[in-house]
Scaffold this active site. Structure first.
Site, mmCIF file in Angstrom:
data_model
loop_
_atom_site.group_PDB
_atom_site.id
_atom_site.type_symbol
_atom_site.label_atom_id
_atom_site.label_comp_id
_atom_site.label_asym_id
_atom_site.label_seq_id
_atom_site.Cartn_x
_atom_site.Cartn_y
_atom_site.Cartn_z
ATOM 1 C CD GLU A 22 75.205 89.816 19.136
ATOM 2 O OE1 GLU A 22 74.643 90.138 20.197
ATOM 3 O OE2 GLU A 22 74.715 88.999 18.317
ATOM 4 N N GLY A 111 72.520 81.048 28.767
ATOM 5 C CA GLY A 111 72.521 80.198 27.572
ATOM 6 C C GLY A 111 71.357 79.227 27.621
ATOM 7 C CG ASP A 112 68.405 79.222 25.659
ATOM 8 O OD1 ASP A 112 67.846 79.329 26.762
ATOM 9 O OD2 ASP A 112 68.442 80.127 24.811
ATOM 10 C CB ALA A 128 72.480 84.791 33.762
ATOM 11 C CG HIS A 151 63.936 84.453 29.203
ATOM 12 N ND1 HIS A 151 63.543 83.178 29.534
ATOM 13 C CD2 HIS A 151 65.092 84.318 28.512
ATOM 14 C CE1 HIS A 151 64.441 82.316 29.072
ATOM 15 N NE2 HIS A 151 65.385 82.981 28.457
#
Ligand code: FAD
Length: 287
Positions: A22, A111-112, A128, A151
């Protein structure tokens, strides 16, 4: 340019474990050069694929797209894509760019909202899964997130698994995990997922502990549990080199344990540097 489309889920289902990396979009020209050098150094390990992160609410959209375009001409590339605050038009425009760049897959994420954001972000997507469904209508393979330690907003791991199953039913064909340091958490997630009827490969995300302070901070931010014995040893290390040795030895054992336990591969968070990732691969005997 990569001509034949590569299926990430097929790579993750093959007998040989995958090695993948990544990267994140750099903020400036010198960050881009660091990324280029790291990518070039890591090419010798013949990565099966790479992924490129994307800032929530499109905060680094251009830089992310630039990295995706550059890497996808060299190695199968997964473009992370967050949907919070986005419109269908925004996303469609990006998907067209990704399609032209020849990306292998989209990692569909919510995302946040940034901490300093006030109110509710307006947009066409709530979760999502809305993005999974939207991207599913295009030609891309779609991957999603998975959380070995649940999460942070989820009441239970079972809730997360129900969400993951919905995403699989919407067409997601692989999942990538949040960083974690507790090997049991990963294998328990995979076992519980299989019992829940989730069949897609779940590739573990692995963060080499080269800079202990930085990694402990990231673990804290993501809610990943760092085993007490490791924190104690890192904190009582004589100096930074000693802490690095302790952290890297732990990461090597984690990598070996994940693969010997049957993980489909390792997705290594490089933080855009090559040294720790290369050391991890070589010391764990994965090269
Ligand atoms: P969702 O699947 O929407 O889940 C968010 C929360 O809502 C969870 O608690 C979930 O249980 C709940 N939920 C979802 N759907 C439902 C439903 N139908 N009913 C009830 N509850 C529901 N962030 C970035 O900004 N950029 C990145 O590039 C990035 N890359 C990442 C890569 C990986 C491998 C991972 C694991 C995370 C990444 N993230 C990234 C972070 C991610 O955006 C955050 O963790 C975010 O809080 C959740 O994203 P998600 O896709 O899991 O969201």
């Amino acid at each position: 340019m990569i001509n034949a489309p590569v299926s990430i889920s097929s790579l993750l289902s093959a007998a040989r474990p995958t090695i993948s990396f990544e990267f994140f979009p750099p903020k400036d020209v010198s960050g881009f050069e660091t990324l280029r050098t790291s990518f070039a150094e890591l090419q010798r390990f013949n990565p099966d694929f790479v992924s490129v992160t994307y800032g929530a609410m499109g905060s680094n959209q251009e830089s992310s797209l630039a990295v995706v375009k550059e890497l996808s001409s060299k190695v199968p590339t997964i473009a992370h894509l967050t949907c919070i605050g986005a419109t269908e038009t925004n996303i469609q425009t990006l998907l067209s760019e990704y399609s032209q760049a020849g990306v292998a897959a989209i990692l569909a994420l919510r995302g946040d909202t940034p901490k300093d954001f006030v109110g509710n972000p307006l947009g066409d997507f709530q979760t999502a899964n809305d993005l999974v469904q939207f991207v599913q209508g295009s030609s891309f393979e779609v991957g999603v997130s998975a959380f070995p330690e649940k999460h942070p907003e989820s009441p239970t791991l079972a809730h997360d698994l129900a969400v993951l199953k919905i995403k699989q039913e919407s067409g997601a064909s692989f999942a990538m995990t949040q960083l974690f340091f507790d090997i049991d958490a990963y294998f328990e997630l995979v076992s519980a997922a299989r019992l829940a009827g989730i069949t897609i490969p779940i590739v573990p995300g692995l963060m080499p502990i080269a800079n202990a302070k930085q990694v402990l901070r990231m673990a804290d931010m993501s809610g990943a549990n760092v085993p007490g014995h490791l924190v104690e040893r890192l904190n009582s290390a004589a100096d930074e080199d000693a802490a690095r040795n302790i952290g890297m030895n732990f990461s090597v054992e984690l990598a070996k344990g994940l693969l010997s336990g049957g993980a489909p591969g390792l997705h290594i968070f490089t933080l855009n540097h090559h040294r720790a990732t290369a050391e991890l691969i070589e010391t764990a005997g994965l090269a």
